[in-house]
Write a protein that holds these residues in place. Sequence first.
Motif, PDB file in Angstrom:
ATOM      1  N   UNK A  11       3.872   0.467 -33.020  1.00 42.89           N
ATOM      2  CA  UNK A  11       2.884   1.077 -33.064  1.00 42.89           C
ATOM      3  C   UNK A  11       2.301   2.381 -32.969  1.00 42.89           C
ATOM      4  N   UNK A  12       1.349   2.190 -33.705  1.00 41.96           N
ATOM      5  CA  UNK A  12       0.457   3.588 -34.810  1.00 41.96           C
ATOM      6  C   UNK A  12      -1.053   3.369 -33.893  1.00 41.96           C
ATOM      7  N   UNK A  13      -0.479   4.748 -33.911  1.00 46.37           N
ATOM      8  CA  UNK A  13      -2.111   5.391 -33.176  1.00 46.37           C
ATOM      9  C   UNK A  13      -3.116   5.989 -33.462  1.00 46.37           C
ATOM     10  N   UNK A  14      -4.246   5.660 -34.058  1.00 51.43           N
ATOM     11  CA  UNK A  14      -5.291   6.258 -34.499  1.00 51.43           C
ATOM     12  C   UNK A  14      -6.267   7.177 -33.819  1.00 51.43           C
ATOM     13  N   UNK A  15      -5.910   8.314 -33.772  1.00 44.76           N
ATOM     14  CA  UNK A  15      -6.607   9.408 -33.118  1.00 44.76           C
ATOM     15  C   UNK A  15      -8.060   9.993 -34.153  1.00 44.76           C
ATOM     16  N   UNK A  57      -0.770  16.409 -27.578  1.00 47.21           N
ATOM     17  CA  UNK A  57      -2.176  15.953 -27.258  1.00 47.21           C
ATOM     18  C   UNK A  57      -2.147  14.780 -26.577  1.00 47.21           C
ATOM     19  N   UNK A  58      -2.670  15.462 -25.461  1.00 45.31           N
ATOM     20  CA  UNK A  58      -3.021  13.651 -24.527  1.00 45.31           C
ATOM     21  C   UNK A  58      -4.166  13.119 -24.634  1.00 45.31           C
ATOM     22  N   UNK A  59      -4.172  11.547 -24.495  1.00 39.09           N
ATOM     23  CA  UNK A  59      -5.049  10.816 -25.404  1.00 39.09           C
ATOM     24  C   UNK A  59      -4.963   9.611 -24.934  1.00 39.09           C
ATOM     25  N   UNK A  60      -5.430   8.274 -25.061  1.00 38.46           N
ATOM     26  CA  UNK A  60      -5.764   7.419 -23.959  1.00 38.46           C
ATOM     27  C   UNK A  60      -6.057   6.086 -25.475  1.00 38.46           C
ATOM     28  N   UNK A  61      -5.097   5.474 -24.844  1.00 34.57           N
ATOM     29  CA  UNK A  61      -4.968   3.957 -25.502  1.00 34.57           C
ATOM     30  C   UNK A  61      -6.295   3.189 -25.337  1.00 34.57           C
ATOM     31  N   UNK A  62      -6.650   3.059 -26.671  1.00 37.12           N
ATOM     32  CA  UNK A  62      -8.594   2.352 -26.021  1.00 37.12           C
ATOM     33  C   UNK A  62      -9.036   1.177 -26.055  1.00 37.12           C
ATOM     34  N   UNK A  63      -8.643   0.803 -27.369  1.00 38.41           N
ATOM     35  CA  UNK A  63      -8.357  -0.329 -28.019  1.00 38.41           C
ATOM     36  C   UNK A  63      -7.373  -0.672 -29.148  1.00 38.41           C
ATOM     37  N   UNK A  64      -7.180  -1.766 -29.193  1.00 41.15           N
ATOM     38  CA  UNK A  64      -6.225  -2.073 -30.714  1.00 41.15           C
ATOM     39  C   UNK A  64      -6.846  -2.674 -31.681  1.00 41.15           C
ATOM     40  N   UNK A  65      -6.683  -2.382 -32.883  1.00 40.90           N
ATOM     41  CA  UNK A  65      -7.469  -2.627 -34.004  1.00 40.90           C
ATOM     42  C   UNK A  65      -7.288  -3.586 -35.027  1.00 40.90           C
ATOM     43  N   UNK A  66      -5.810  -3.876 -34.665  1.00 40.28           N
ATOM     44  CA  UNK A  66      -4.907  -4.821 -35.334  1.00 40.28           C
ATOM     45  C   UNK A  66      -4.622  -6.128 -34.521  1.00 40.28           C
ATOM     46  N   UNK A  67      -5.315  -6.497 -34.159  1.00 35.00           N
ATOM     47  CA  UNK A  67      -4.883  -7.953 -32.929  1.00 35.00           C
ATOM     48  C   UNK A  67      -4.312  -8.594 -33.159  1.00 35.00           C
ATOM     49  N   UNK A  68      -4.298  -9.415 -34.379  1.00 32.44           N
ATOM     50  CA  UNK A  68      -4.047 -11.031 -34.887  1.00 32.44           C
ATOM     51  C   UNK A  68      -2.839 -10.106 -35.905  1.00 32.44           C
ATOM     52  N   UNK A  69      -2.396  -9.219 -36.445  1.00 29.52           N
ATOM     53  CA  UNK A  69      -1.550  -8.795 -36.843  1.00 29.52           C
ATOM     54  C   UNK A  69      -0.455  -8.501 -35.900  1.00 29.52           C
ATOM     55  N   UNK A  70      -0.765  -7.683 -35.172  1.00 25.53           N
ATOM     56  CA  UNK A  70      -0.045  -7.072 -34.146  1.00 25.53           C
ATOM     57  C   UNK A  70       0.978  -8.116 -33.321  1.00 25.53           C
ATOM     58  N   UNK A  71       0.028  -9.190 -33.396  1.00 26.24           N
ATOM     59  CA  UNK A  71       0.800 -10.625 -32.482  1.00 26.24           C
ATOM     60  C   UNK A  71       1.808 -11.337 -33.480  1.00 26.24           C
ATOM     61  N   UNK A  76       2.730  -3.122 -38.082  1.00 25.72           N
ATOM     62  CA  UNK A  76       2.431  -2.439 -37.004  1.00 25.72           C
ATOM     63  C   UNK A  76       0.811  -2.300 -35.772  1.00 25.72           C
ATOM     64  N   UNK A  77       1.445  -2.838 -35.447  1.00 18.83           N
ATOM     65  CA  UNK A  77      -0.407  -2.827 -33.921  1.00 18.83           C
ATOM     66  C   UNK A  77      -0.493  -1.129 -34.031  1.00 18.83           C
ATOM     67  N   UNK A  78      -1.834  -1.461 -34.706  1.00 16.83           N
ATOM     68  CA  UNK A  78      -2.703  -0.057 -34.237  1.00 16.83           C
ATOM     69  C   UNK A  78      -3.616   0.605 -33.612  1.00 16.83           C
ATOM     70  N   UNK A  79      -3.267   1.152 -32.529  1.00 15.75           N
ATOM     71  CA  UNK A  79      -3.995   1.682 -31.656  1.00 15.75           C
ATOM     72  C   UNK A  79      -5.223   2.220 -31.406  1.00 15.75           C
ATOM     73  N   UNK A  80      -6.200   2.577 -31.138  1.00 17.08           N
ATOM     74  CA  UNK A  80      -7.381   3.748 -31.267  1.00 17.08           C
ATOM     75  C   UNK A  80      -7.487   4.321 -30.413  1.00 17.08           C
ATOM     76  N   UNK A  81      -7.195   5.702 -30.346  1.00 18.47           N
ATOM     77  CA  UNK A  81      -6.895   6.812 -28.887  1.00 18.47           C
ATOM     78  C   UNK A  81      -7.859   7.381 -29.143  1.00 18.47           C
ATOM     79  N   UNK A  82      -8.563   7.963 -28.000  1.00 20.82           N
ATOM     80  CA  UNK A  82      -9.658   9.029 -28.122  1.00 20.82           C
ATOM     81  C   UNK A  82      -9.110  10.111 -27.050  1.00 20.82           C
ATOM     82  N   UNK A  83      -9.448  11.214 -27.806  1.00 18.12           N
ATOM     83  CA  UNK A  83      -8.197  12.741 -27.797  1.00 18.12           C
ATOM     84  C   UNK A  83      -9.100  12.737 -26.051  1.00 18.12           C
ATOM     85  N   UNK A  84      -8.091  13.768 -24.902  1.00 19.76           N
ATOM     86  CA  UNK A  84      -8.781  14.561 -23.966  1.00 19.76           C
ATOM     87  C   UNK A  84      -8.689  15.335 -23.597  1.00 19.76           C
TER      88      UNK A  84
END
Length: 126
Positions: A11-15, A57-71, A76-84
């Motif tokens: 899993x890759x985090x995109x913050x 850093x505290x973040x939330x994992x809000x959505x996956x950017x590449x669901x088909x590739x991850x499945x 790697x699954x890339x997850x968009x994260x919001x900085x909290x």
Amino acid sequence: MALEQVAQGVVQAVVVHNGRLLLVEQPDGSALPSGVPEAAESAEAAAARLVYELTGYLVDGSSTLEPEAARSGSRAAAVLCRLLTEDPSDGARLVPEQIHWVPVAEAVDITPPGVVRDYLEGHTPV
């Protein structure tokens, strides 16, 4: 892929915050914070945990950017994260010198192909 378990993948985090992307130093250069999910952990939860463990850093994992590739397991699954929190907590694995906020436009050439481009295609310019 929301709340689905990631099977044996990375899993890759995109913050992104204020037009900058969070990158961490790796032996071969800067990269997105990444790692392997724990058993029964969703990609979103894994991304949030990994960012916190590596950087503080505290973040939330809000959505996956590449669901088909991850499945399919092809990338790697890339997850968009919001900085909290704008200030990291103590106890991160990496020291501050190993944590970088890079303008998103520069990160397109640093990160794996497609990850930042996928983000930019789905969002207004940052």
